[in-house]
Design a protein around this motif. Sequence first.
Motif, PDB file in Angstrom:
ATOM      1  N   GLN A  73      86.506  93.514  83.835  1.00 26.90           N
ATOM      2  CA  GLN A  73      87.670  92.831  84.363  1.00 26.90           C
ATOM      3  C   GLN A  73      87.894  93.280  85.807  1.00 26.90           C
ATOM      4  OE1 GLN A  73      90.709  94.073  81.686  1.00 26.90           O
ATOM      5  NE2 GLN A  73      90.007  92.767  80.024  1.00 26.90           N
ATOM      6  N   PRO A  74      88.035  92.309  86.737  1.00 29.42           N
ATOM      7  CA  PRO A  74      88.331  92.693  88.123  1.00 29.42           C
ATOM      8  C   PRO A  74      89.789  93.143  88.255  1.00 29.42           C
ATOM      9  CG  PRO A  74      88.235  90.314  87.913  1.00 29.42           C
ATOM     10  CD  PRO A  74      87.831  90.883  86.577  1.00 29.42           C
ATOM     11  N   ILE A  75      89.987  94.177  89.039  1.00 30.41           N
ATOM     12  CA  ILE A  75      91.342  94.684  89.260  1.00 30.41           C
ATOM     13  C   ILE A  75      91.932  94.056  90.521  1.00 30.41           C
ATOM     14  CG2 ILE A  75      92.722  96.743  89.731  1.00 30.41           C
ATOM     15  CD1 ILE A  75      90.703  98.302  88.072  1.00 30.41           C
ATOM     16  N   GLU A  76      91.179  94.131  91.645  1.00 30.07           N
ATOM     17  CA  GLU A  76      91.674  93.557  92.886  1.00 30.07           C
ATOM     18  C   GLU A  76      90.524  93.308  93.851  1.00 30.07           C
ATOM     19  OE1 GLU A  76      93.883  96.069  95.608  1.00 30.07           O
ATOM     20  OE2 GLU A  76      93.239  97.822  94.470  1.00 30.07           O
ATOM     21  N   ILE A  77      90.766  92.447  94.836  1.00 33.05           N
ATOM     22  CA  ILE A  77      89.810  92.193  95.910  1.00 33.05           C
ATOM     23  C   ILE A  77      90.184  93.102  97.067  1.00 33.05           C
ATOM     24  CG2 ILE A  77      88.972  90.495  97.565  1.00 33.05           C
ATOM     25  CD1 ILE A  77      89.414  88.367  95.417  1.00 33.05           C
ATOM     26  N   VAL A  78      89.240  93.960  97.462  1.00 33.23           N
ATOM     27  CA  VAL A  78      89.511  94.974  98.470  1.00 33.23           C
ATOM     28  C   VAL A  78      89.269  94.438  99.886  1.00 33.23           C
ATOM     29  CG1 VAL A  78      88.909  97.282  99.251  1.00 33.23           C
ATOM     30  CG2 VAL A  78      88.886  96.762  96.828  1.00 33.23           C
ATOM     31  N   ASP A  79      88.171  93.682 100.081  1.00 32.79           N
ATOM     32  CA  ASP A  79      87.791  93.259 101.417  1.00 32.79           C
ATOM     33  C   ASP A  79      87.026  91.933 101.339  1.00 32.79           C
ATOM     34  OD1 ASP A  79      87.465  93.321 104.128  1.00 32.79           O
ATOM     35  OD2 ASP A  79      85.937  94.888 104.143  1.00 32.79           O
ATOM     36  N   CYS A  80      86.952  91.218 102.465  1.00 33.20           N
ATOM     37  CA  CYS A  80      86.205  89.964 102.544  1.00 33.20           C
ATOM     38  C   CYS A  80      85.311  89.993 103.786  1.00 33.20           C
ATOM     39  CB  CYS A  80      87.151  88.761 102.658  1.00 33.20           C
ATOM     40  SG  CYS A  80      88.251  88.568 101.272  1.00 33.20           S
ATOM     41  N   LYS A  81      84.164  89.311 103.711  1.00 36.19           N
ATOM     42  CA  LYS A  81      83.292  89.153 104.874  1.00 36.19           C
ATOM     43  C   LYS A  81      82.363  87.976 104.634  1.00 36.19           C
ATOM     44  CE  LYS A  81      79.423  92.231 103.753  1.00 36.19           C
ATOM     45  NZ  LYS A  81      78.668  93.395 104.175  1.00 36.19           N
ATOM     46  N   GLU A  82      81.706  87.543 105.691  1.00 39.27           N
ATOM     47  CA  GLU A  82      80.746  86.455 105.602  1.00 39.27           C
ATOM     48  C   GLU A  82      79.385  86.967 106.026  1.00 39.27           C
ATOM     49  OE1 GLU A  82      82.229  83.275 107.965  1.00 39.27           O
ATOM     50  OE2 GLU A  82      83.659  82.639 106.439  1.00 39.27           O
ATOM     51  N   LYS A  83      78.348  86.586 105.275  1.00 38.00           N
ATOM     52  CA  LYS A  83      76.983  87.022 105.569  1.00 38.00           C
ATOM     53  C   LYS A  83      76.181  85.818 106.051  1.00 38.00           C
ATOM     54  CE  LYS A  83      73.110  89.477 103.533  1.00 38.00           C
ATOM     55  NZ  LYS A  83      72.598  90.147 102.354  1.00 38.00           N
ATOM     56  N   GLN A  84      75.507  85.993 107.204  1.00 41.46           N
ATOM     57  CA  GLN A  84      74.703  84.929 107.775  1.00 41.46           C
ATOM     58  C   GLN A  84      73.267  85.065 107.259  1.00 41.46           C
ATOM     59  OE1 GLN A  84      75.857  82.611 110.019  1.00 41.46           O
ATOM     60  NE2 GLN A  84      73.890  81.574 110.051  1.00 41.46           N
ATOM     61  N   VAL A  85      72.783  84.058 106.502  1.00 38.08           N
ATOM     62  CA  VAL A  85      71.427  84.024 105.984  1.00 38.08           C
ATOM     63  C   VAL A  85      70.767  82.756 106.512  1.00 38.08           C
ATOM     64  CG1 VAL A  85      69.993  84.022 103.907  1.00 38.08           C
ATOM     65  CG2 VAL A  85      72.158  85.240 103.911  1.00 38.08           C
ATOM     66  N   ARG A  86      69.886  82.909 107.496  1.00 41.91           N
ATOM     67  CA  ARG A  86      69.251  81.777 108.193  1.00 41.91           C
ATOM     68  C   ARG A  86      70.308  80.797 108.683  1.00 41.91           C
ATOM     69  NH1 ARG A  86      64.016  81.180 104.362  1.00 41.91           N
ATOM     70  NH2 ARG A  86      63.019  83.114 105.037  1.00 41.91           N
ATOM     71  N   ARG A  87      70.382  79.623 108.092  1.00 40.02           N
ATOM     72  CA  ARG A  87      71.348  78.616 108.550  1.00 40.02           C
ATOM     73  C   ARG A  87      72.608  78.565 107.688  1.00 40.02           C
ATOM     74  NH1 ARG A  87      66.550  74.744 108.698  1.00 40.02           N
ATOM     75  NH2 ARG A  87      65.546  75.376 110.630  1.00 40.02           N
ATOM     76  N   ARG A  88      72.668  79.379 106.639  1.00 38.06           N
ATOM     77  CA  ARG A  88      73.822  79.337 105.726  1.00 38.06           C
ATOM     78  C   ARG A  88      74.741  80.517 105.975  1.00 38.06           C
ATOM     79  NH1 ARG A  88      72.094  78.686  99.603  1.00 38.06           N
ATOM     80  NH2 ARG A  88      72.223  80.913  99.941  1.00 38.06           N
ATOM     81  N   VAL A  89      75.978  80.318 105.652  1.00 36.75           N
ATOM     82  CA  VAL A  89      76.965  81.387 105.694  1.00 36.75           C
ATOM     83  C   VAL A  89      77.468  81.593 104.270  1.00 36.75           C
ATOM     84  CG1 VAL A  89      79.202  82.110 106.572  1.00 36.75           C
ATOM     85  CG2 VAL A  89      77.651  80.807 108.031  1.00 36.75           C
ATOM     86  N   ILE A  90      77.307  82.817 103.755  1.00 33.75           N
ATOM     87  CA  ILE A  90      77.710  83.130 102.371  1.00 33.75           C
ATOM     88  C   ILE A  90      78.974  83.980 102.411  1.00 33.75           C
ATOM     89  CG2 ILE A  90      77.034  84.248 100.220  1.00 33.75           C
ATOM     90  CD1 ILE A  90      74.121  83.745 101.042  1.00 33.75           C
ATOM     91  N   PRO A  91      80.079  83.493 101.825  1.00 35.15           N
ATOM     92  CA  PRO A  91      81.302  84.312 101.772  1.00 35.15           C
ATOM     93  C   PRO A  91      81.181  85.384 100.678  1.00 35.15           C
ATOM     94  CG  PRO A  91      81.691  82.172 100.792  1.00 35.15           C
ATOM     95  CD  PRO A  91      80.297  82.149 101.320  1.00 35.15           C
ATOM     96  N   LEU A  92      81.480  86.633 101.041  1.00 35.65           N
ATOM     97  CA  LEU A  92      81.416  87.760 100.110  1.00 35.65           C
ATOM     98  C   LEU A  92      82.781  88.423 100.009  1.00 35.65           C
ATOM     99  CD1 LEU A  92      78.095  89.434 101.285  1.00 35.65           C
ATOM    100  CD2 LEU A  92      78.410  88.011  99.277  1.00 35.65           C
ATOM    101  N   VAL A  93      83.068  88.965  98.831  1.00 34.78           N
ATOM    102  CA  VAL A  93      84.299  89.731  98.612  1.00 34.78           C
ATOM    103  C   VAL A  93      83.936  91.064  97.963  1.00 34.78           C
ATOM    104  CG1 VAL A  93      85.845  87.761  98.447  1.00 34.78           C
ATOM    105  CG2 VAL A  93      84.707  88.575  96.409  1.00 34.78           C
ATOM    106  N   LYS A  94      84.676  92.080  98.327  1.00 32.29           N
ATOM    107  CA  LYS A  94      84.483  93.395  97.727  1.00 32.29           C
ATOM    108  C   LYS A  94      85.494  93.536  96.595  1.00 32.29           C
ATOM    109  CE  LYS A  94      83.485  98.085  99.077  1.00 32.29           C
ATOM    110  NZ  LYS A  94      83.427  99.006 100.208  1.00 32.29           N
ATOM    111  N   VAL A  95      84.973  93.636  95.347  1.00 29.75           N
ATOM    112  CA  VAL A  95      85.821  93.612  94.153  1.00 29.75           C
ATOM    113  C   VAL A  95      85.861  94.993  93.515  1.00 29.75           C
ATOM    114  CG1 VAL A  95      86.169  92.534  91.904  1.00 29.75           C
ATOM    115  CG2 VAL A  95      85.181  91.208  93.761  1.00 29.75           C
ATOM    116  N   LEU A  96      87.039  95.414  93.150  1.00 30.49           N
ATOM    117  CA  LEU A  96      87.237  96.652  92.410  1.00 30.49           C
ATOM    118  C   LEU A  96      87.253  96.312  90.929  1.00 30.49           C
ATOM    119  CD1 LEU A  96      87.844  99.708  92.646  1.00 30.49           C
ATOM    120  CD2 LEU A  96      90.249  99.119  92.593  1.00 30.49           C
ATOM    121  N   TRP A  97      86.310  96.879  90.143  1.00 27.18           N
ATOM    122  CA  TRP A  97      86.153  96.546  88.731  1.00 27.18           C
ATOM    123  C   TRP A  97      86.726  97.636  87.851  1.00 27.18           C
ATOM    124  CZ3 TRP A  97      84.480  91.874  87.182  1.00 27.18           C
ATOM    125  CH2 TRP A  97      83.765  91.100  88.086  1.00 27.18           C
ATOM    126  N   LYS A  98      87.207  97.237  86.686  1.00 24.75           N
ATOM    127  CA  LYS A  98      87.654  98.182  85.655  1.00 24.75           C
ATOM    128  C   LYS A  98      86.435  98.621  84.845  1.00 24.75           C
ATOM    129  CE  LYS A  98      90.771  98.458  81.704  1.00 24.75           C
ATOM    130  NZ  LYS A  98      91.642  97.678  80.831  1.00 24.75           N
TER     131      LYS A  98
END
Length: 150
Positions: free
Chosen positions: A112-137
């Motif tokens: 179960q996720p507790i909270e989202i700590v941080d967000c960032k975007e990763k550039q992979v060639r021509r795509r942008v992938i949104p990432l979140v840092k999740v704190l898990w129980k």
Amino acid sequence: MRATQDCQKSYADKQQRLIEFNVGDNVMLKFSPWKRIIRFRKKGKLSPMYIRPFRIVARVGKVAYKLDLPKELEGIHSTFHVFHLRKCHANDASHMPLIDIEVDEQLNYIEQPIEIVDCKEKQVRRRVIPLVKVLWKHRKGSDAIWEVEE
């Protein structure tokens, strides 16, 4: 014949290793289901290779150790050969009680996720992938890991 035996012995000696434990060390016990008796709740390829840490009570001879087994395992002899034991490097703080683990109908582990700590975007060639840092129980190791936003 003697030269061949010496050659084979030299190959075997390279793969042998001296394993010793001290009284009071914690070790994991290797087990294999014997005659289709399932003693440790899991069966098939998901069964554990080593079971929980046990404390060494005494050394019996050069290659055997006596373990402090709980009452659930009283039907098993408490003396084991050194090849059935592995050093337990984990501390007691990392031990998770089985009562706290939640499992669904298909025996999948529920996190179960507790909270989202941080967000960032990763550039992979021509795509942008949104990432979140999740704190898990109940996650061991690092508490928060990067996951895809979906």
